[in-house]
Design a protein around this motif. Structure first.
Motif, PDB file in Angstrom:
ATOM      1  N   LEU A 169     -11.804   9.770 -16.166  1.00  0.00           N
ATOM      2  CA  LEU A 169     -11.637  10.468 -14.903  1.00  0.00           C
ATOM      3  C   LEU A 169     -11.901  11.949 -15.123  1.00  0.00           C
ATOM      4  CD1 LEU A 169     -10.651   9.869 -11.986  1.00  0.00           C
ATOM      5  CD2 LEU A 169      -8.407  10.609 -12.735  1.00  0.00           C
ATOM      6  N   LYS A 209      -3.863  -1.897 -21.657  1.00  0.00           N
ATOM      7  CA  LYS A 209      -4.715  -0.783 -21.241  1.00  0.00           C
ATOM      8  C   LYS A 209      -5.916  -0.673 -22.168  1.00  0.00           C
ATOM      9  CE  LYS A 209      -4.213   4.059 -19.969  1.00  0.00           C
ATOM     10  NZ  LYS A 209      -3.281   5.187 -19.906  1.00  0.00           N
ATOM     11  N   ARG A 261       4.444  -0.119 -11.797  1.00  0.00           N
ATOM     12  CA  ARG A 261       3.178   0.574 -12.087  1.00  0.00           C
ATOM     13  C   ARG A 261       3.441   2.060 -12.202  1.00  0.00           C
ATOM     14  NH1 ARG A 261      -2.614   0.714  -8.723  1.00  0.00           N
ATOM     15  NH2 ARG A 261      -2.880   2.947  -8.961  1.00  0.00           N
ATOM     16  N   VAL A 276      -5.031   7.864  -5.824  1.00  0.00           N
ATOM     17  CA  VAL A 276      -4.366   7.880  -7.130  1.00  0.00           C
ATOM     18  C   VAL A 276      -4.971   6.739  -7.936  1.00  0.00           C
ATOM     19  CG1 VAL A 276      -2.154   7.528  -8.289  1.00  0.00           C
ATOM     20  CG2 VAL A 276      -2.258   8.922  -6.235  1.00  0.00           C
ATOM     21  N   HIS A 277      -5.968   7.078  -8.771  1.00  0.00           N
ATOM     22  CA  HIS A 277      -6.754   6.018  -9.402  1.00  0.00           C
ATOM     23  C   HIS A 277      -6.344   5.708 -10.828  1.00  0.00           C
ATOM     24  CE1 HIS A 277      -9.435   5.975  -6.029  1.00  0.00           C
ATOM     25  NE2 HIS A 277      -9.625   7.275  -6.125  1.00  0.00           N
ATOM     26  N   GLU A 278      -5.782   6.698 -11.512  1.00  0.00           N
ATOM     27  CA  GLU A 278      -5.564   6.513 -12.951  1.00  0.00           C
ATOM     28  C   GLU A 278      -4.186   5.909 -13.197  1.00  0.00           C
ATOM     29  OE1 GLU A 278      -5.977  10.069 -15.209  1.00  0.00           O
ATOM     30  OE2 GLU A 278      -5.867   9.009 -17.123  1.00  0.00           O
ATOM     31  N   ILE A 279      -4.164   4.734 -13.779  1.00  0.00           N
ATOM     32  CA  ILE A 279      -2.899   4.078 -14.090  1.00  0.00           C
ATOM     33  C   ILE A 279      -2.504   4.463 -15.509  1.00  0.00           C
ATOM     34  CG2 ILE A 279      -1.725   1.866 -14.321  1.00  0.00           C
ATOM     35  CD1 ILE A 279      -3.787   0.721 -12.356  1.00  0.00           C
ATOM     36  N   GLN A 280      -1.338   5.022 -15.664  1.00  0.00           N
ATOM     37  CA  GLN A 280      -0.873   5.379 -17.001  1.00  0.00           C
ATOM     38  C   GLN A 280      -0.435   4.133 -17.751  1.00  0.00           C
ATOM     39  OE1 GLN A 280      -0.983   8.278 -18.571  1.00  0.00           O
ATOM     40  NE2 GLN A 280       0.015   7.444 -20.397  1.00  0.00           N
ATOM     41  N   VAL A 300       0.844  -1.190   0.000  1.00  0.00           N
ATOM     42  CA  VAL A 300       0.000   0.000   0.000  1.00  0.00           C
ATOM     43  C   VAL A 300       0.882   1.245   0.000  1.00  0.00           C
ATOM     44  CG1 VAL A 300      -1.795   1.265   1.244  1.00  0.00           C
ATOM     45  CG2 VAL A 300      -1.812  -1.237   1.208  1.00  0.00           C
ATOM     46  N   ASP A 344      -8.821   0.236  -9.426  1.00  0.00           N
ATOM     47  CA  ASP A 344      -7.904   1.023 -10.264  1.00  0.00           C
ATOM     48  C   ASP A 344      -7.392   0.157 -11.416  1.00  0.00           C
ATOM     49  OD1 ASP A 344      -8.183   2.955  -8.335  1.00  0.00           O
ATOM     50  OD2 ASP A 344      -6.182   2.693  -7.479  1.00  0.00           O
ATOM     51  N   HIS A 359     -15.662   5.037  -6.582  1.00  0.00           N
ATOM     52  CA  HIS A 359     -14.527   5.125  -7.494  1.00  0.00           C
ATOM     53  C   HIS A 359     -14.821   6.145  -8.586  1.00  0.00           C
ATOM     54  CE1 HIS A 359     -11.232   4.043 -10.121  1.00  0.00           C
ATOM     55  NE2 HIS A 359     -10.719   3.372  -9.114  1.00  0.00           N
ATOM     56  N   PRO A 360     -13.922   7.113  -8.808  1.00  0.00           N
ATOM     57  CA  PRO A 360     -14.235   8.174  -9.768  1.00  0.00           C
ATOM     58  C   PRO A 360     -14.262   7.713 -11.227  1.00  0.00           C
ATOM     59  CG  PRO A 360     -11.991   8.408  -8.957  1.00  0.00           C
ATOM     60  CD  PRO A 360     -12.622   7.317  -8.162  1.00  0.00           C
ATOM     61  N   MET A 361     -13.824   6.496 -11.513  1.00  0.00           N
ATOM     62  CA  MET A 361     -13.790   6.062 -12.911  1.00  0.00           C
ATOM     63  C   MET A 361     -14.908   5.087 -13.265  1.00  0.00           C
ATOM     64  SD  MET A 361      -9.691   5.836 -13.198  1.00  0.00           S
ATOM     65  CE  MET A 361      -9.335   5.747 -14.933  1.00  0.00           C
ATOM     66  N   TYR A 376      -8.126   0.264 -15.467  1.00  0.00           N
ATOM     67  CA  TYR A 376      -7.021   0.321 -16.431  1.00  0.00           C
ATOM     68  C   TYR A 376      -7.239  -0.633 -17.605  1.00  0.00           C
ATOM     69  CZ  TYR A 376      -2.299  -0.798 -18.162  1.00  0.00           C
ATOM     70  OH  TYR A 376      -1.207  -1.060 -18.948  1.00  0.00           O
ATOM     71  N   PHE A 385      -8.665  -0.435  -4.239  1.00  0.00           N
ATOM     72  CA  PHE A 385      -7.393  -0.407  -4.964  1.00  0.00           C
ATOM     73  C   PHE A 385      -7.430  -1.276  -6.218  1.00  0.00           C
ATOM     74  CE2 PHE A 385      -4.874   0.644  -0.865  1.00  0.00           C
ATOM     75  CZ  PHE A 385      -5.249   1.962  -0.995  1.00  0.00           C
ATOM     76  N   ALA A 387      -4.016   6.325   2.617  1.00  0.00           N
ATOM     77  CA  ALA A 387      -3.664   5.333   1.588  1.00  0.00           C
ATOM     78  C   ALA A 387      -4.140   5.837   0.237  1.00  0.00           C
ATOM     79  CB  ALA A 387      -4.309   3.993   1.907  1.00  0.00           C
ATOM     80  N   ILE A 388      -3.274   5.787  -0.775  1.00  0.00           N
ATOM     81  CA  ILE A 388      -3.694   6.330  -2.074  1.00  0.00           C
ATOM     82  C   ILE A 388      -3.790   5.284  -3.183  1.00  0.00           C
ATOM     83  CG2 ILE A 388      -3.160   8.761  -1.777  1.00  0.00           C
ATOM     84  CD1 ILE A 388      -0.416   8.201  -3.043  1.00  0.00           C
ATOM     85  N   PHE A 389      -2.956   4.272  -3.151  1.00  0.00           N
ATOM     86  CA  PHE A 389      -3.148   3.164  -4.095  1.00  0.00           C
ATOM     87  C   PHE A 389      -2.379   1.955  -3.585  1.00  0.00           C
ATOM     88  CE2 PHE A 389       0.668   5.193  -5.821  1.00  0.00           C
ATOM     89  CZ  PHE A 389       1.447   4.135  -6.274  1.00  0.00           C
ATOM     90  N   GLY A 390      -2.517   0.849  -4.263  1.00  0.00           N
ATOM     91  CA  GLY A 390      -1.856  -0.344  -3.761  1.00  0.00           C
ATOM     92  C   GLY A 390      -1.482  -1.324  -4.848  1.00  0.00           C
TER      93      GLY A 390
END
Lengths: 464, 278
Positions: free
Chosen positions: B276, B166, A202, A214-218, A149, B197, B229-231, B201, B194, A171-174
């Motif tokens: 998002l 993705k 990641r 932090v939800h958006e995974i690039q 986490v 997310d 969840h915002p997405m 993706y 989590f 906690a922001i992401f895991g």
């Protein structure tokens, strides 16, 4: 054929009870060993970005040396409550050099003011901390725990002389139940990159309001075949976003485009340094020069399973590898090995500042089992850590102790003593290897052993 | 067990619900097709008994593709992709049934969407083995059909990004997942803030995530996770009515049929992946 198999099965069944007894002993011993092993912690080093100070940790001890005034620094409050109580596992200066963050096995994240050396803030973590990073605008400290986490602390209102003890992490992401080994912000601050023991890197978009998560995974950078141990960015003014470089337990260094997650180049450093094929020493740390032209690579000491001849012993890597990095061609290539003369020096961590051309290295360990002195640290520095020049005087080489900036005073503060008994070096390197692999490498059990472990799981023991 | 001695093995295994020991079972298997139903050619579930739960936190010891490019489509869909380099077809897997169990939904979707590629993901090896045999059996008895469905044994909580790129998926299914009642085990739940997310993706914008359970507490949990969840955004009732897949959530899955048989209640949450905002 089948009959033989049946016989075999019968035989194993009759032996099972005896075997089980023996195996219980084995597994108990094994577990005890691996517990002791993981307590061995490597020494860490961090350089102030503008060369004002240098920080080294050995176990729970944080040692600071001021390079400007050439003197040892004592932390403002050295009372017991203010210090770390267990091995420090992560250490980092912020980009402006105002802050230093240390964290580790005592589940405390300490944020120090790098002027006053006051502890500005102590954050409690639920689990042991394995990596820290500071956002580019120095608004946030992120840290990762051993359960995968990533947490964030916002630094608003934190100032020197007014220590603020009440900060909580969010906690922001895991990563799903995987030890996070490294955390890094991209040079432009857009992404936060996290690497784990499940071979994954990641890349997440670091949002404007990160406290909301932090939800958006690039992208995911996938291609390593063992744990990823270290991350760094190579960048310069022509390539301000730069590329990610990662080191791994599979003995390779990879270069990635973080926006797409695509693998640009793989350098098999184990093979290129002519190390023996079987040992696959892990890459333990990476550092790039400020102009992005060179990457220094520290690798583990190879396991010596067979006794080697003297010649072979000499060919074992002691020192660091330099990779030259061509950002426009997106390539990494082996440049040279910088040997450390005179001692078995296997660097545990590297450090360098933004400008200048010294690469600092530390080797050391704490909680070494079975030795008189349970912890030690040894500092060395490599000169001319910059783009290769034609002048042979400017070849990178390891400085003698007398040439190191700060001289004896620095060594005395950071090493604990001017001279370090070098006999423990190889034992420490082996202990650190064992600790790292028991922590990060997946254990391989034979089928019978796995079944046996299932039978003796902890949750079943309670029922009896 | 004495039946085994006096009768031919196939006959006894067809009519008697005998629980066989490991050795007897391996003898049966070595005799050939006895684990298959003779009339349909499909595998028989009782030979693929497995524990109901599997620990998703433990280290995995099955092979995992290094990256989505390393997923061998020719193994999963041999008729569509004759060679491992995927040159035969530009299509990619679009539906993923996470925790597919005995594969009921995958099988139904396969004929409903014959042009889409889909995969079931299951962590229990014996159950995966059953679904594999079931698909192979269906392919043999229905030539030309079921070529677009496959199954893989994996821990999708850890390795989803190793299978899909993705935005590759347009539908993801989480049907009757393990409820993990204890609070300390909530982190083992397959829907969690989590993990969403990662699902966001691999899902493309507009892709749909389907969840259903017969446990109210878990139903509330999954809906709350998705709402926060915002997405993801909730899908309107009219759209749910129009979606033929929603009906299959109960009717096509083994767990759903069991709930319907016992007259139980189900709790579903169907959400759409959105960009998002902000």
């Amino acid at each position: 054929m089948e009959e033989a198999q049946m016989k075999e099965e019968f035989k194993t069944e009759t032996n099972e009870t005896q075997m089980e007894e023996k195996e219980t002993e084995d597994t108990q011993l094994e577990e005890k060993d691996s517990y002791l092993q993981t307590e061995v912690a490597p020494a860490l080093i961090a350089l102030h970005p503008f060369d004002q100070s240098i920080a080294v940790t050995v176990g729970s001890e944080l040692r600071i040396f001021n390079l400007v005034k050439n003197c040892a620094v004592s932390l403002a409050d050295e009372s017991k409550e203010m210090l770390h109580r267990d091995s420090i596992r992560a250490l980092r200066f912020s980009d402006s050099g105002k802050l230093l963050v240390s964290a580790g096995d005592d589940k405390l994240v300490k944020i120090w003011g790098a002027e006053s050396w006051q502890c500005l803030c102590t954050v409690n973590s639920e689990k042991r901390v394995s990596a820290v990073a500071i956002s580019k605008d120095e608004q946030y400290v992120c840290f990762a725990d051993k359960f995968g986490v990533v947490w964030i602390v916002d630094l608003v209102g934190l100032a020197e002389n007014q220590p603020n003890p009440d900060k909580n992490a969010v906690a922001i992401f895991g990563h799903y139940c995987s030890i996070i080994t490294s955390l890094e912000f991209s040079p432009d601050g857009r992404f936060i990159v996290s690497a784990d023991r499940d071979f994954k890197i990641r890349v997440s978009v670091f949002p404007k309001y990160p406290l909301k998560g932090v939800h958006e995974i690039q992208s995911f950078c996938l291609g390593h075949s063992e744990f990823v141990s270290c991350l760094t960015f190579v960048h310069n003014s022509d390539f301000p976003q730069g590329f990610l470089v990662s080191g791994s337990g599979d003995s390779t260094v990879c270069m990635w485009d973080v926006t797409s997650g695509s693998l640009l180049c793989t350098s098999d450093v184990g093979r290129e340094a002519n190390l023996s094929e079987e040992s696959h020493p892990a890459v333990t740390d990476l550092y790039a020069t400020a102009d992005g032209s060179l990457v220094a690579v520290a690798i583990q000491r190879q396991a010596l399973e067979i006794p080697l001849s003297f010649d072979l012993l000499l060919s074992i890597l002691q020192g660091i590898l330099l990779l030259s990095c061509d950002l426009s061609a997106k390539r990494l290539s082996m440049l040279k090995v910088v040997p450390v003369p005179g001692e078995t020096f296997i660097p545990t961590r590297l450090g360098t500042k933004l400008s200048g051309n010294l690469l600092w290295m530390v080797t050391g360990a704490s909680n070494l089992p079975g030795t008189k002195e349970s912890s030690f640290a040894r500092i060395r520095a490599v000169s001319c850590f910059k783009k290769k020049s034609n002048d042979s005087d400017l070849e990178p080489r390891v400085l003698e102790d007398t040439e190191v900036p700060g001289g004896d005073q620095l060594l005395e503060k950071l090493q604990g003593s001017v001279s370090v008994e070098s006999t423990v070096f190889s034992a420490a390197a082996d202990a650190l290897n064992a600790a790292m692999s028991s922590l990060l490498r997946k254990k391989q059990y034979s089928d019978e052993k796995r079944d046996f472990r299932k039978k003796t799981r902890n949750d079943k023991k309670f029922k009896q | 067990m004495f039946f085994l001695k006096s009768r031919p093995i196939e006959a006894s295994s067809l009519h008697q619900p005998i629980i066989l020991g490991k050795k007897a079972r391996s003898m049966l298997e070595s005799k050939g097709n006895s684990t298959f139903n003779k009339s349909t050619g499909l595998p028989r579930k009782r030979f693929y008994r497995a524990r109901a739960h599997s620990n998703p936190l433990s280290d995995s010891h099955f092979p995992v593709p290094l990256s989505p490019q390393h997923v061998d489509y020719s193994l999963h869909f041999p008729q569509i992709f004759p060679s491992p380099d995927r040159s035969g077809d530009a299509r990619r897997i679009e539906f993923a049934d996470v925790g597919c169990g005995f594969g009921g939904l995958c099988i139904s979707l396969s004929t409903l969407f014959p042009e889409k590629l889909m995969i079931g993901m299951e962590i229990r090896d014996k159950v995966t083995e059953y679904v594999k045999e079931r698909i192979l059996g269906l392919r043999t008895t229905n030539p030309g059909q079921y070529q677009n469905v496959s199954v893989v044994r994996t821990n999708s909580m850890k390795y989803i990004p190793n299978y899909f790129e993705k935005g590759q998926l347009s539908k993801m299914f989480f049907l009757f997942p393990d409820p993990h009642f204890k609070e300390k085990n909530h982190r083992r739940r397959v829907i969690s803030p989590f993990l969403l997310d990662e699902y966001a993706y691999v899902l493309k914008e507009g892709g749909i995530i389907y969840t259903i359970t017969d446990v109210e507490e878990l139903g509330v949990w999954m809906r709350t996770c998705l709402e926060n969840h915002p997405m993801f955004e909730c899908i309107t009732d009219e759209e749910l009515e129009a979606d033929p897949v929603v009906k299959l959530l109960v009717s096509a899955t083994e767990e759903g049929q069991k709930v319907a048989r016992n007259g139980g209640q189900t709790f579903q949450a169907v959400f759409r992946r959105v960009a998002l905002s902000g």
